[in-house]
Design an enzyme around this catalytic site. Structure first.
Site, short mmCIF file in Angstrom:
data_model
loop_
_atom_site.label_atom_id
_atom_site.label_comp_id
_atom_site.label_asym_id
_atom_site.label_seq_id
_atom_site.Cartn_x
_atom_site.Cartn_y
_atom_site.Cartn_z
N SER A 272 -4.74 2.09 18.84
CA SER A 272 -4.02 1.07 19.59
C SER A 272 -4.95 0.42 20.62
O SER A 272 -6.00 -0.10 20.26
CB SER A 272 -2.79 1.71 20.24
OG SER A 272 -1.93 0.72 20.72
N ASP A 496 3.23 -2.83 11.25
CA ASP A 496 3.15 -2.26 12.60
C ASP A 496 3.83 -3.18 13.60
O ASP A 496 3.49 -4.37 13.70
CB ASP A 496 1.68 -2.04 12.97
CG ASP A 496 1.49 -1.20 14.23
OD1 ASP A 496 2.36 -1.22 15.11
OD2 ASP A 496 0.46 -0.51 14.31
N HIS A 525 2.94 3.10 13.75
CA HIS A 525 1.75 3.02 14.57
C HIS A 525 0.96 4.31 14.39
O HIS A 525 1.50 5.34 14.00
CB HIS A 525 2.21 2.88 16.03
CG HIS A 525 1.21 2.27 16.95
ND1 HIS A 525 0.67 1.03 16.74
CD2 HIS A 525 0.67 2.72 18.11
CE1 HIS A 525 -0.16 0.74 17.74
NE2 HIS A 525 -0.17 1.76 18.58
#
Length: 573
Positions: A272, A496, A525
């Site tokens: 991320s 996502d 994710h």
């Protein structure tokens, strides 16, 4: 840098510990340069701070390479979840607050590690984890080396045989000079105001709260470094570029005593927002890059950083994931009895939200808390069943019917300081990374239009304090590493909701020679953490097989520039 709610942010760090429910290096520039110093200015540091920062990080890294890290047993109070236990060791590296002034104020960056399990002959060096958020701790990464969370999650035992697993708290986070914007008890106070204003007065209240929060950040964070209090202490230096510089100092410290040049490079694993740290590092220090895994990519384009990423760009992806989850709930209506069709589920959501607005559930769960709670499920399908169960229990159980919903969506009163720091650090990094924040009027217009046409658990007015920030902000960074960066591995799910798929394709274009693995028809994710042999085997091979890295070229199973994998197993009720 996806914007993720306070609650969802906590879930990113803790979900690997919840088995039942979910819960630094390349070529030496000259014989006179210490291996650990930053590359010369021509390697890319100048555009992102100037020659002073380039010289500063070189000096700081040289010092770290001489000193190394004094590894010790972790303090008994080092983590509320007691994860930092032997054989995990703790230490710190000292970095400048301002790299343009390397002899000025410094802070300590907390780090931890567990040594590779395969012995000296198998060891390939250190693997450093870049955590997401921004604002999340990375200190639980060494625990990944031995955990087995069951068939739904990936295992990292093979990689742990070859690499020391190294985690760290980024500047301003956790045990690394934590910043603050509010009194923790005030921060967790619930219910919070509805994030979707109904009228002009509600909108003005949002605006005033943002201003008060920004002022609080400058005041409270300024106390951390009294000599810099007038300018907000650490706050103006909470940029991703400075975190990447800290990572370079950490790389240099880890390299002390390493005779093998390859083991002095930065091997990293980012998830991320952590992928943005990696991308900026590769831009600033291309000659020091080793193997880099980017999982669930934050879009690195300058146009995306800031407002687009956290607001108008993310919500369409969250809407897609909301629709996916609604279909799943409807398919399992026999279990949850929420609705037989996605339309029924949508109706139930709107009813739940309206009920909580009129009378907060348990006195603490209003629309803001529900939005945070449901956003977690939009990010991680491993949360679908648990969140649906809490919702269903509230709707149908006669005894303690609101208990699960309150436990899931209510404030975490046992972790107030960490929760407030997480939110403060996340906001500070996002605000520091770009000066391209629109006016209040633009913000208001965009959100009014979105909520008029869409009804779902979507965040509103994300990072509004950035529009009225009280300290200096920087132009967005142009992520564009030189051609000498070794091939990276990019992993992304197609649907996502937190970091939309376009981020992965954009990074793939910018990282020459990179390979992109797409998990098709999936939307969770952090996909490399889930059990999917098509992905897991390639991740293992990337870090372990030398021919994947031979002469800067990936070979073997990921020969194609792009690979498509079938989705991981669907969650079960």
């Amino acid at each position: 840098m996806h914007r993720i709610s306070r609650r969802a942010g906590r879930a990113v760090r803790l979900r690997r510990s919840d088995t039942a429910c979910w819960s630094a290096l390349a070529a030496v520039f000259s014989a006179s340069v210490v291996w650990g110093a930053a590359p010369p200015a021509t390697a890319g540091a100048v555009p992102f701070g100037g020659e002073a920062e380039a010289r500063g990080v070189e000096r700081a890294a040289a010092r770290a390479a001489e000193v190394g890290i004094d590894w010790q047993d972790c303090p008994a109070d080092s983590d509320p979840d007691a994860i930092l236990m032997a054989p995990i060791q703790c230490g710190h590296v000292t970095v400048p607050v301002d790299y343009a002034k390397p002899d000025g104020p410094t802070i300590k960056i907390a780090v931890d590690r567990v040594g590779n399990s395969g012995g000296k002959d198998k060891r390939k060096g250190a693997l450093v984890y870049s955590p997401g958020g921004p604002g999340l701790s990375g200190l639980d990464f060494p625990t990944w080396a031995t955990r087995d969370l069951g068939p739904y999650f990936a295992k990292f035992h093979k990689i742990a045989e070859a690499y020391d697993f190294v985690g760290f708290d980024p500047r301003g986070v956790g045990r690394s000079a934590p910043i603050s914007c509010q009194e923790p008890q005030q921060f967790v106070k619930a219910p919070k105001p509805d994030p979707v204003p109904e009228n002009k007065a509600d909108k003005e209240a949002q605006h005033q709260r943002a201003k008060a929060y920004a002022e609080g950040c400058k005041e409270r964070s300024g106390r951390l470094l009294p000599e810099l209090k007038a300018t907000g202490g650490l706050l103006p230096y909470m940029s991703t570029a400075n975190t990447a510089r800290d990572l370079e100092v950490l790389r240099a410290a880890l390299g002390k005593g390493e005779k093998d040049e390859d083991k002095r490079k930065l091997n990293s694993y980012g998830i991320s927002y952590g992928t943005y740290i990696e991308a900026v590092y590769a831009t600033l220090f291309p000659g020091h890059v080793g193997r880099m895994l980017f999982d669930s990519v934050e879009n690195p384009s300058q146009e995306n950083v800031g407002y687009v990423s956290f607001n108008t760009g993310q919500n369409p992806a969250l809407k897609q994931r909301w629709n996916d989850w609604k279909r799943w709930i409807a398919e399992h209506d026999a279990t949850y009895h929420i609705g037989r069709t996605p339309e029924d589920v949508q109706k139930r959501w709107e009813e739940l939200r309206n009920t909580a607005k009129k009378q907060p559930i348990g006195g603490v769960v209003g629309p803001a808390e529900l939005t945070d709670f449901f956003q977690t499920a939009l990010g991680f399908d491993s949360r679908w069943a648990k969140t649906a169960k809490a919702w269903s229990s509230y709707l149908h159980d006669d005894h303690d019917n609101d208990k699960l919903l309150i436990e899931g969506a209510g404030p975490d009163l046992n972790n107030t300081k960490a929760a407030e720091n997480n939110d403060a650090a996340r906001t500070a990094v996002v605000c520091a990374d770009t000066n391209r924040w629109p006016t209040w009027e633009r913000w208001d217009k965009d959100w009014e239009g979105w909520y008029r046409d869409n009804k779902g658990p979507y965040p509103a007015y994300n990072y509004l304090p950035c529009a009225v920030w009280q300290v200096e902000q920087q132009p967005p960074i142009e992520v564009k590493p030189g051609g000498e960066v070794p091939p990276a591995l990019i992993v992304q799910s197609e649907r996502d909701g937190l970091t939309p798929y376009q981020g992965a394709t954009e990074l793939h274009k910018r990282l020459k020679g990179s390979r992109l693995i797409t998990e098709k028809d999936a939307g969770s994710h952090s996909v490399s953490q889930l059990a999917n042999p098509c992905i897991n085997d390639r991740v293992d091979a990337y870090f372990l097989e030398d021919d994947y890295f031979l002469k800067g070229q990936l070979k073997g199973k990921t020969d194609p520039e792009k690979v498509t994998c079938a989705p991981h197993a669907a969650p079960k009720p």
